[in-house]
Scaffold this motif. Sequence first.
Motif, mmCIF file in Angstrom:
data_model
loop_
_atom_site.group_PDB
_atom_site.id
_atom_site.type_symbol
_atom_site.label_atom_id
_atom_site.label_comp_id
_atom_site.label_asym_id
_atom_site.label_seq_id
_atom_site.Cartn_x
_atom_site.Cartn_y
_atom_site.Cartn_z
ATOM 1 N N ALA A 118 0.834 -1.200 0.000
ATOM 2 C CA ALA A 118 0.000 0.000 0.000
ATOM 3 C C ALA A 118 0.865 1.243 0.000
ATOM 4 O O ALA A 118 1.934 1.278 0.598
ATOM 5 C CB ALA A 118 -0.916 0.003 1.229
ATOM 6 N N GLY A 119 0.409 2.234 -0.668
ATOM 7 C CA GLY A 119 1.125 3.499 -0.729
ATOM 8 C C GLY A 119 0.140 4.646 -0.631
ATOM 9 O O GLY A 119 -1.076 4.454 -0.563
ATOM 10 N N GLU A 120 0.678 5.827 -0.664
ATOM 11 C CA GLU A 120 -0.155 7.010 -0.594
ATOM 12 C C GLU A 120 -0.979 7.122 -1.868
ATOM 13 O O GLU A 120 -0.496 6.872 -2.966
ATOM 14 C CB GLU A 120 0.730 8.237 -0.431
ATOM 15 C CG GLU A 120 -0.041 9.502 -0.187
ATOM 16 C CD GLU A 120 0.876 10.672 0.107
ATOM 17 O OE1 GLU A 120 0.511 11.794 -0.236
ATOM 18 O OE2 GLU A 120 1.957 10.441 0.665
ATOM 19 N N GLY A 121 -2.223 7.514 -1.721
ATOM 20 C CA GLY A 121 -3.096 7.664 -2.879
ATOM 21 C C GLY A 121 -2.671 8.842 -3.743
ATOM 22 O O GLY A 121 -2.215 9.856 -3.241
ATOM 23 N N LYS A 122 -2.807 8.676 -5.038
ATOM 24 C CA LYS A 122 -2.434 9.729 -5.976
ATOM 25 C C LYS A 122 -3.540 9.892 -6.997
ATOM 26 O O LYS A 122 -4.175 8.920 -7.403
ATOM 27 C CB LYS A 122 -1.133 9.376 -6.693
ATOM 28 C CG LYS A 122 0.047 9.259 -5.772
ATOM 29 C CD LYS A 122 1.276 8.806 -6.524
ATOM 30 C CE LYS A 122 2.393 8.571 -5.519
ATOM 31 N NZ LYS A 122 3.475 7.794 -6.056
ATOM 32 N N VAL A 123 -3.742 11.111 -7.434
ATOM 33 C CA VAL A 123 -4.712 11.386 -8.483
ATOM 34 C C VAL A 123 -4.011 11.195 -9.820
ATOM 35 O O VAL A 123 -2.978 11.807 -10.088
ATOM 36 C CB VAL A 123 -5.264 12.816 -8.363
ATOM 37 C CG1 VAL A 123 -6.203 13.129 -9.515
ATOM 38 C CG2 VAL A 123 -5.967 12.993 -7.032
ATOM 39 N N VAL A 124 -4.574 10.337 -10.643
ATOM 40 C CA VAL A 124 -4.016 10.090 -11.970
ATOM 41 C C VAL A 124 -5.017 10.617 -12.979
ATOM 42 O O VAL A 124 -6.163 10.181 -13.016
ATOM 43 C CB VAL A 124 -3.759 8.583 -12.204
ATOM 44 C CG1 VAL A 124 -3.245 8.339 -13.604
ATOM 45 C CG2 VAL A 124 -2.814 8.049 -11.165
ATOM 46 N N ARG A 125 -4.583 11.556 -13.753
ATOM 47 C CA ARG A 125 -5.469 12.138 -14.766
ATOM 48 C C ARG A 125 -5.116 11.550 -16.129
ATOM 49 O O ARG A 125 -3.972 11.566 -16.538
ATOM 50 C CB ARG A 125 -5.328 13.642 -14.788
ATOM 51 C CG ARG A 125 -5.704 14.275 -13.469
ATOM 52 C CD ARG A 125 -5.588 15.792 -13.588
ATOM 53 N NE ARG A 125 -5.747 16.427 -12.309
ATOM 54 C CZ ARG A 125 -6.907 16.836 -11.811
ATOM 55 N NH1 ARG A 125 -8.002 16.661 -12.505
ATOM 56 N NH2 ARG A 125 -6.978 17.413 -10.634
#
Length: 141
Positions: A118-125
Amino acid sequence: MSSHEDWPALPPLQTGLRGRCPRCGQGHLFEGFLKLRRECEVCGLDYSFADPADGPAFFVICFACVPSVFLGVWLEVQYAAPLWVHLLTTGPFMLLTCIPPLRPLKGWLVASQFFYKAGEGKVVRKALPQAPEGPKASVTS
């Protein structure tokens, strides 16, 4: 130290609930009651990846505090119990059902973070599709 691939994948329930290192299953996860160590004393795994935040407290509130409150309300409604009865029954019941699960739950969450990477959530556009290049209309006036 060796890479993660050199170690067998250990289930989070097996290691986390016992407070053991999620990589080797031998080292200790905690330094105190809830304080994580910096690293495993056996395999050297750095625990800085772990951030269970308020997860253990959330689960305890949902699954342990609610029955404690129901006990207190039931005692009050059924018997109109005085304050000292609540202090001798509901108080210890709440402490016994809320504090002991914190450590195993925190261990389980940390081990799950390691196991599932698990890692930090990221916004992927996603890039919008480009309009096809065609003949351009000219505007004449």
